[in-house]
Design a protein around this motif. Sequence first.
Motif, PDB file in Angstrom:
ATOM      1  N   LEU A 210       0.749  -1.260   0.063  1.00  0.00           N
ATOM      2  CA  LEU A 210      -0.212   0.221  -0.089  1.00  0.00           C
ATOM      3  C   LEU A 210       0.739   1.121   0.087  1.00  0.00           C
ATOM      4  CD1 LEU A 210      -2.709  -0.741   2.772  1.00  0.00           C
ATOM      5  CD2 LEU A 210      -2.814  -1.146   0.427  1.00  0.00           C
ATOM      6  N   LEU A 211       0.651   2.022  -0.965  1.00  0.00           N
ATOM      7  CA  LEU A 211       1.461   3.676  -1.038  1.00  0.00           C
ATOM      8  C   LEU A 211       0.280   4.539  -0.930  1.00  0.00           C
ATOM      9  CD1 LEU A 211       2.703   1.305  -2.996  1.00  0.00           C
ATOM     10  CD2 LEU A 211       4.242   3.219  -3.553  1.00  0.00           C
ATOM     11  N   VAL A 212       0.724   5.730  -0.147  1.00  0.00           N
ATOM     12  CA  VAL A 212       0.055   6.893   0.015  1.00  0.00           C
ATOM     13  C   VAL A 212       0.411   7.803  -0.833  1.00  0.00           C
ATOM     14  CG1 VAL A 212      -0.823   8.615   1.610  1.00  0.00           C
ATOM     15  CG2 VAL A 212      -0.699   6.339   2.424  1.00  0.00           C
ATOM     16  N   GLY A 237       5.168   2.601   1.021  1.00  0.00           N
ATOM     17  CA  GLY A 237       5.652   3.499   0.169  1.00  0.00           C
ATOM     18  C   GLY A 237       4.885   4.758   0.114  1.00  0.00           C
ATOM     19  N   ILE A 238       5.695   5.849  -0.715  1.00  0.00           N
ATOM     20  CA  ILE A 238       4.850   7.029  -0.677  1.00  0.00           C
ATOM     21  C   ILE A 238       5.062   7.384  -2.213  1.00  0.00           C
ATOM     22  CG2 ILE A 238       4.942   9.652  -0.107  1.00  0.00           C
ATOM     23  CD1 ILE A 238       4.181   8.013   2.031  1.00  0.00           C
ATOM     24  N   ILE A 239       3.915   7.979  -2.611  1.00  0.00           N
ATOM     25  CA  ILE A 239       3.910   8.526  -4.147  1.00  0.00           C
ATOM     26  C   ILE A 239       3.727  10.016  -3.949  1.00  0.00           C
ATOM     27  CG2 ILE A 239       2.869   8.643  -6.308  1.00  0.00           C
ATOM     28  CD1 ILE A 239       1.763   5.985  -5.921  1.00  0.00           C
ATOM     29  N   ALA A 240       4.820  10.917  -4.437  1.00  0.00           N
ATOM     30  CA  ALA A 240       5.158  12.188  -4.240  1.00  0.00           C
ATOM     31  C   ALA A 240       5.387  12.927  -5.709  1.00  0.00           C
ATOM     32  CB  ALA A 240       6.038  12.628  -3.285  1.00  0.00           C
ATOM     33  N   THR A 241       4.417  13.642  -6.203  1.00  0.00           N
ATOM     34  CA  THR A 241       3.113  14.191  -5.665  1.00  0.00           C
ATOM     35  C   THR A 241       1.982  14.036  -6.709  1.00  0.00           C
ATOM     36  OG1 THR A 241       3.581  16.353  -6.384  1.00  0.00           O
ATOM     37  CG2 THR A 241       4.452  15.905  -4.165  1.00  0.00           C
ATOM     38  N   ASN A 242       0.751  14.473  -6.061  1.00  0.00           N
ATOM     39  CA  ASN A 242      -0.291  14.753  -6.882  1.00  0.00           C
ATOM     40  C   ASN A 242      -0.356  16.047  -7.424  1.00  0.00           C
ATOM     41  OD1 ASN A 242      -2.958  14.327  -7.756  1.00  0.00           O
ATOM     42  ND2 ASN A 242      -3.492  13.056  -6.110  1.00  0.00           N
ATOM     43  N   THR A 243      -1.373  16.568  -8.223  1.00  0.00           N
ATOM     44  CA  THR A 243      -1.317  17.870  -8.501  1.00  0.00           C
ATOM     45  C   THR A 243      -1.495  19.077  -7.731  1.00  0.00           C
ATOM     46  OG1 THR A 243      -3.761  17.994  -9.201  1.00  0.00           O
ATOM     47  CG2 THR A 243      -2.486  16.977 -10.802  1.00  0.00           C
ATOM     48  N   THR A 244      -1.017  20.121  -7.975  1.00  0.00           N
ATOM     49  CA  THR A 244      -1.009  21.283  -7.088  1.00  0.00           C
ATOM     50  C   THR A 244      -2.130  22.346  -7.373  1.00  0.00           C
ATOM     51  OG1 THR A 244       0.285  23.034  -6.259  1.00  0.00           O
ATOM     52  CG2 THR A 244       0.689  22.718  -8.540  1.00  0.00           C
ATOM     53  N   LEU A 245      -2.604  23.043  -6.401  1.00  0.00           N
ATOM     54  CA  LEU A 245      -3.570  24.018  -6.535  1.00  0.00           C
ATOM     55  C   LEU A 245      -2.685  25.319  -6.645  1.00  0.00           C
ATOM     56  CD1 LEU A 245      -6.063  23.202  -3.601  1.00  0.00           C
ATOM     57  CD2 LEU A 245      -6.510  22.970  -6.091  1.00  0.00           C
ATOM     58  N   ALA A 246      -1.606  25.375  -6.610  1.00  0.00           N
ATOM     59  CA  ALA A 246      -0.628  26.568  -6.671  1.00  0.00           C
ATOM     60  C   ALA A 246      -0.745  27.069  -8.433  1.00  0.00           C
ATOM     61  CB  ALA A 246       0.666  26.485  -6.121  1.00  0.00           C
ATOM     62  N   ARG A 247      -0.168  28.242  -8.587  1.00  0.00           N
ATOM     63  CA  ARG A 247      -0.235  28.428  -9.874  1.00  0.00           C
ATOM     64  C   ARG A 247       0.836  29.348 -10.328  1.00  0.00           C
ATOM     65  NH1 ARG A 247      -3.647  25.264 -10.238  1.00  0.00           N
ATOM     66  NH2 ARG A 247      -5.585  25.720 -11.026  1.00  0.00           N
ATOM     67  N   THR A 248       2.022  28.984  -9.605  1.00  0.00           N
ATOM     68  CA  THR A 248       3.330  29.583 -10.042  1.00  0.00           C
ATOM     69  C   THR A 248       4.014  28.894 -11.265  1.00  0.00           C
ATOM     70  OG1 THR A 248       4.355  28.053  -8.366  1.00  0.00           O
ATOM     71  CG2 THR A 248       3.730  30.458  -7.670  1.00  0.00           C
ATOM     72  N   GLY A 249       4.771  29.557 -11.987  1.00  0.00           N
ATOM     73  CA  GLY A 249       5.291  28.883 -12.998  1.00  0.00           C
ATOM     74  C   GLY A 249       4.752  28.781 -14.397  1.00  0.00           C
ATOM     75  N   ILE A 250       3.670  29.654 -14.578  1.00  0.00           N
ATOM     76  CA  ILE A 250       2.878  29.609 -15.843  1.00  0.00           C
ATOM     77  C   ILE A 250       3.060  30.670 -16.571  1.00  0.00           C
ATOM     78  CG2 ILE A 250       0.414  29.669 -16.713  1.00  0.00           C
ATOM     79  CD1 ILE A 250      -0.673  28.331 -14.506  1.00  0.00           C
ATOM     80  N   ALA A 251       3.300  30.461 -17.988  1.00  0.00           N
ATOM     81  CA  ALA A 251       3.829  31.713 -18.799  1.00  0.00           C
ATOM     82  C   ALA A 251       2.779  32.684 -18.726  1.00  0.00           C
ATOM     83  CB  ALA A 251       4.088  30.825 -20.322  1.00  0.00           C
ATOM     84  N   PRO A 252       3.170  33.798 -19.287  1.00  0.00           N
ATOM     85  CA  PRO A 252       2.191  34.894 -18.926  1.00  0.00           C
ATOM     86  C   PRO A 252       1.003  34.791 -20.077  1.00  0.00           C
ATOM     87  CG  PRO A 252       4.297  35.861 -18.847  1.00  0.00           C
ATOM     88  CD  PRO A 252       4.514  34.287 -19.181  1.00  0.00           C
ATOM     89  N   LYS A 287      13.301   5.016   5.086  1.00  0.00           N
ATOM     90  CA  LYS A 287      12.591   3.989   5.179  1.00  0.00           C
ATOM     91  C   LYS A 287      11.540   3.552   4.155  1.00  0.00           C
ATOM     92  CE  LYS A 287      13.773   4.171  10.443  1.00  0.00           C
ATOM     93  NZ  LYS A 287      12.868   4.413  11.642  1.00  0.00           N
ATOM     94  N   LEU A 288      10.751   4.443   3.828  1.00  0.00           N
ATOM     95  CA  LEU A 288       9.899   4.419   2.990  1.00  0.00           C
ATOM     96  C   LEU A 288      10.378   4.530   1.241  1.00  0.00           C
ATOM     97  CD1 LEU A 288       6.740   6.244   4.429  1.00  0.00           C
ATOM     98  CD2 LEU A 288       7.231   3.604   4.350  1.00  0.00           C
ATOM     99  N   PRO A 289       9.882   3.439   0.401  1.00  0.00           N
ATOM    100  CA  PRO A 289      10.371   3.630  -0.815  1.00  0.00           C
ATOM    101  C   PRO A 289       9.331   4.732  -1.429  1.00  0.00           C
ATOM    102  CG  PRO A 289      10.269   1.395  -0.436  1.00  0.00           C
ATOM    103  CD  PRO A 289       9.790   2.178   0.924  1.00  0.00           C
ATOM    104  N   ILE A 290      10.017   5.558  -2.416  1.00  0.00           N
ATOM    105  CA  ILE A 290       9.240   6.646  -2.957  1.00  0.00           C
ATOM    106  C   ILE A 290       9.030   6.630  -4.386  1.00  0.00           C
ATOM    107  CG2 ILE A 290       8.975   9.336  -3.146  1.00  0.00           C
ATOM    108  CD1 ILE A 290      11.090   9.619  -0.672  1.00  0.00           C
TER     109      ILE A 290
END
Length: 339
Positions: A210-212, A237-252, A287-290
């Motif tokens: 099981l991975l979160v 293990g861990i899956i990093a990451t899902n999508t973000t709600l932030a909006r930095t890095g978008i072209a003008p 300790k946790l595979p990623i």
Amino acid sequence: MLFDRIVRPSLYRLAFHDPEVVHERTVSLLSRAGGALRPVSRWYRTDDPVSVLGLRFPNRVGLAAGMDKDGRALGAWPALGFGFVEVGTVTRHAQPGNPKPRLYSLPASDAVINRMGFNNDGAQALADRLARGGKPRVPLGVSIGKSKVTPLEEAVEDYRYSLRVLHPYADYFAINVSSPNTPGLRALQDKAALAGLLAELKTISGSTPLLVKVAPDLTDDALTELLDVCLEHGVSGIIATNTTLARTGIAPAEATLAAETGGLSGRPLTERSAEVVRFVCKETGGKLPIIGVGGILGADDALRMLDAGASLVQLYTGFALHGPGLVRRVSRGIAGRPC
């Protein structure tokens, strides 16, 4: 190759009209390809076997959840060079997802915004498809989430149902508590809620890992609490990451699209995803595979993920925007690196 030079550009010329149609046509095309992809499989294949999570992977580059939610093209992904495949996110109940339009391509930013909302045919339909057609020849992960119609207080049973019906077919499960597109879902990342969920799922999963899957928007304190719960309950293990709600890095030029609600993926997520992977590795003492995912658009991005502490990586937005040639470039670019 044919797909890179002709098929993909032809499909993506439609992206300005409806990227979801492009996505659907791509998966539909690949689902029918079958043996037609065998002649190109040698071109895409990279042999770089590693053992992670008690599983043997032919290489470290996987397909992230979201591309093939219902497992319709399972024969195609290994032929395009993927060393493992994660289907889903599937839910207990079949659901149409959020109203359209809900998928936006931002080519100038190498990014995508989606608010799909776990549109899928349901866990039982995926189990039936796997029973009929079998698993792919590479490890299969299944991402499971909460149905929109299910109240948050009944979420545990939703996950339990999906885990039970899909348990015979999955090599690992991804517990998706981090999508921003299902109301209330991210509350399941909170300490008490996650502890209750994992305690129940561990009674069913047995030896299946099981991975979160975590959000990139968590604070360090919140992520530390989440990792403590994962360690306490024996998460694999861990899956990093899902999508973000932030909006930095978008072209003008794409600022208008940036105002659309939903999760942002692709190049704007590259740095933050690697930061989260590095934090997870440090906080858990390795300790946790990623599985590192988010903003991988080249071999250098994948190498940074591995250097940050990831054992495996996944592609989605980069593959969607640039085609299967990216799989080959990434897998060969990281081949031979210590796991």
